[in-house]
Design a protein around this motif. Structure first.
Motif, mmCIF file in Angstrom:
data_model
loop_
_atom_site.group_PDB
_atom_site.id
_atom_site.type_symbol
_atom_site.label_atom_id
_atom_site.label_comp_id
_atom_site.label_asym_id
_atom_site.label_seq_id
_atom_site.Cartn_x
_atom_site.Cartn_y
_atom_site.Cartn_z
ATOM 1 N N VAL A 1 21.691 -1.992 -36.922
ATOM 2 C CA VAL A 1 21.431 -3.363 -37.370
ATOM 3 C C VAL A 1 21.932 -3.559 -38.803
ATOM 4 O O VAL A 1 22.576 -4.567 -39.127
ATOM 5 C CB VAL A 1 19.931 -3.699 -37.270
ATOM 6 C CG1 VAL A 1 19.621 -5.024 -37.945
ATOM 7 C CG2 VAL A 1 19.483 -3.736 -35.806
ATOM 8 N N HIS B 1 25.552 -7.646 -30.444
ATOM 9 C CA HIS B 1 24.423 -8.518 -30.780
ATOM 10 C C HIS B 1 23.503 -8.717 -29.572
ATOM 11 O O HIS B 1 22.271 -8.716 -29.704
ATOM 12 C CB HIS B 1 24.932 -9.880 -31.273
ATOM 13 C CG HIS B 1 25.185 -9.923 -32.739
ATOM 14 N ND1 HIS B 1 26.402 -10.219 -33.285
ATOM 15 C CD2 HIS B 1 24.367 -9.717 -33.794
ATOM 16 C CE1 HIS B 1 26.334 -10.193 -34.601
ATOM 17 N NE2 HIS B 1 25.109 -9.878 -34.931
ATOM 18 N N LEU C 1 21.381 -5.643 -29.137
ATOM 19 C CA LEU C 1 20.347 -5.551 -30.170
ATOM 20 C C LEU C 1 19.217 -6.539 -29.897
ATOM 21 O O LEU C 1 18.037 -6.223 -30.120
ATOM 22 C CB LEU C 1 20.959 -5.803 -31.550
ATOM 23 C CG LEU C 1 21.921 -4.715 -32.048
ATOM 24 C CD1 LEU C 1 22.576 -5.140 -33.359
ATOM 25 C CD2 LEU C 1 21.185 -3.386 -32.236
ATOM 26 N N HIS C 2 19.558 -7.714 -29.411
ATOM 27 C CA HIS C 2 18.519 -8.690 -29.060
ATOM 28 C C HIS C 2 17.655 -8.154 -27.919
ATOM 29 O O HIS C 2 16.439 -8.358 -27.908
ATOM 30 C CB HIS C 2 19.152 -10.025 -28.669
ATOM 31 C CG HIS C 2 19.508 -10.892 -29.826
ATOM 32 N ND1 HIS C 2 18.575 -11.670 -30.489
ATOM 33 C CD2 HIS C 2 20.679 -11.091 -30.477
ATOM 34 C CE1 HIS C 2 19.166 -12.328 -31.471
ATOM 35 N NE2 HIS C 2 20.433 -11.986 -31.492
ATOM 36 N N ALA D 1 15.317 -5.718 -29.348
ATOM 37 C CA ALA D 1 14.322 -6.394 -30.182
ATOM 38 C C ALA D 1 13.165 -6.931 -29.347
ATOM 39 O O ALA D 1 12.031 -7.030 -29.831
ATOM 40 C CB ALA D 1 14.977 -7.530 -30.964
ATOM 41 N N LEU E 1 15.951 -6.812 -37.085
ATOM 42 C CA LEU E 1 16.899 -7.861 -36.721
ATOM 43 C C LEU E 1 16.455 -9.211 -37.276
ATOM 44 O O LEU E 1 17.281 -10.017 -37.726
ATOM 45 C CB LEU E 1 17.036 -7.924 -35.199
ATOM 46 C CG LEU E 1 18.240 -8.685 -34.651
ATOM 47 C CD1 LEU E 1 19.550 -8.095 -35.160
ATOM 48 C CD2 LEU E 1 18.209 -8.692 -33.128
ATOM 49 N N GLU F 1 17.514 -9.533 -40.826
ATOM 50 C CA GLU F 1 18.940 -9.846 -40.956
ATOM 51 C C GLU F 1 19.201 -11.325 -40.700
ATOM 52 O O GLU F 1 19.991 -11.959 -41.403
ATOM 53 C CB GLU F 1 19.760 -8.984 -39.999
ATOM 54 C CG GLU F 1 19.738 -7.506 -40.318
ATOM 55 C CD GLU F 1 20.329 -7.197 -41.687
ATOM 56 O OE1 GLU F 1 21.534 -7.387 -41.884
ATOM 57 O OE2 GLU F 1 19.550 -6.765 -42.567
ATOM 58 N N TYR F 2 18.544 -11.878 -39.692
ATOM 59 C CA TYR F 2 18.756 -13.290 -39.391
ATOM 60 C C TYR F 2 18.166 -14.191 -40.480
ATOM 61 O O TYR F 2 18.700 -15.271 -40.751
ATOM 62 C CB TYR F 2 18.172 -13.655 -38.019
ATOM 63 C CG TYR F 2 19.176 -13.459 -36.908
ATOM 64 C CD1 TYR F 2 20.145 -14.425 -36.647
ATOM 65 C CD2 TYR F 2 19.184 -12.305 -36.144
ATOM 66 C CE1 TYR F 2 21.086 -14.242 -35.647
ATOM 67 C CE2 TYR F 2 20.125 -12.108 -35.143
ATOM 68 C CZ TYR F 2 21.072 -13.089 -34.897
ATOM 69 O OH TYR F 2 22.007 -12.903 -33.921
#
Length: 219
Positions: free
Chosen positions: A87, A131, A134-135, A138, A148, A151-152
């Motif tokens: 990430v 991505h 990673l979602h 998450a 994550l 980061e967003y």
């Protein structure tokens, strides 16, 4: 009660008074160790982008690198630790350029154009799949979700800073947060739509939205 390091004293030889210890020295990581860690991260990114979460294990990452499984765990405590490192590792690929575009000198209009130029570049398929993977993690791992989400938050803050420039240019009276968050939300939504409909002119939509929001703030 835990004792803080700075509260601990160390006796000196002889009868001298106790003195505070010096700062703790972190073990140095060798150049070879850094290279091995970088190889593991690159392999992790490849597996995540290629096969998502189905075959993503530290053992498979180590095998792809051609190193021992134990060496992988020397650098990363577990699979989640490795994913969280990924990430952070992809930040230069999507957040850092946006931060540079919004923080470089220029007017609101100039910064907005730089940001729009970045956002309308097609995202590489590997990064898009990465991505997505990673979602997925998450949703199933709290540590990944927290990493994550951070980061967003950093990514969305770029749009807020953009509209903070507009507020400064117009002498205040503008709350940049809802404006920036609106654009960030639109970018996410457009990315999802464009993945299904490549003919969507995302550049025109985003430019129209940013200009409309800027115009709505005029006294």
């Amino acid at each position: 009660m835990a004792v803080r390091a700075k509260d601990v004293t160390t006796a000196t030889p002889g009868n001298g008074p106790a003195v505070p210890p010096g700062p703790a020295l972190r073990p140095r990581t060798s150049a070879k160790g850094e290279q091995t860690r970088a190889r593991l991260l690159a392999a992790a990114r490849t597996l995540l982008a290629g096969e998502g979460g189905e075959r993503f294990t530290t053992r498979n990452v180590a095998a792809l690198c051609g190193i021992s499984h134990g060496m992988c765990h020397y650098h990363f405590a577990d699979r989640t630790d490795l994913i969280v490192a990924v990430v952070a590792d992809i930040r230069p690929d999507w957040i850092a350029p946006l931060e540079a575009a919004v923080d470089a000198p220029g007017t609101f209009a100039e910064r907005a154009e730089r940001i729009l130029a970045l956002l309308t570049q097609p995202e590489g398929p590997d990064l898009a799949r990465l991505h997505s993977a990673l979602h997925w993690f998450a949703l199933h791992d709290e540590r990944v979700r927290v990493a994550l989400d951070a980061e967003y938050r950093r990514w969305r803050a770029c749009f807020v800073r953009l509209f903070a420039v507009l507020a400064e240019e117009r002498g205040g009276g503008i709350d940049p947060r809802p404006l920036g968050e609106a654009v960030a939300g639109a970018v996410d939504g457009l990315a999802a739509i464009q993945s299904l409909d490549p003919q969507l002119d995302a550049a025109a939509v985003l430019r129209g939205l940013v200009l409309a929001l800027a115009a709505s703030t005029r006294a």
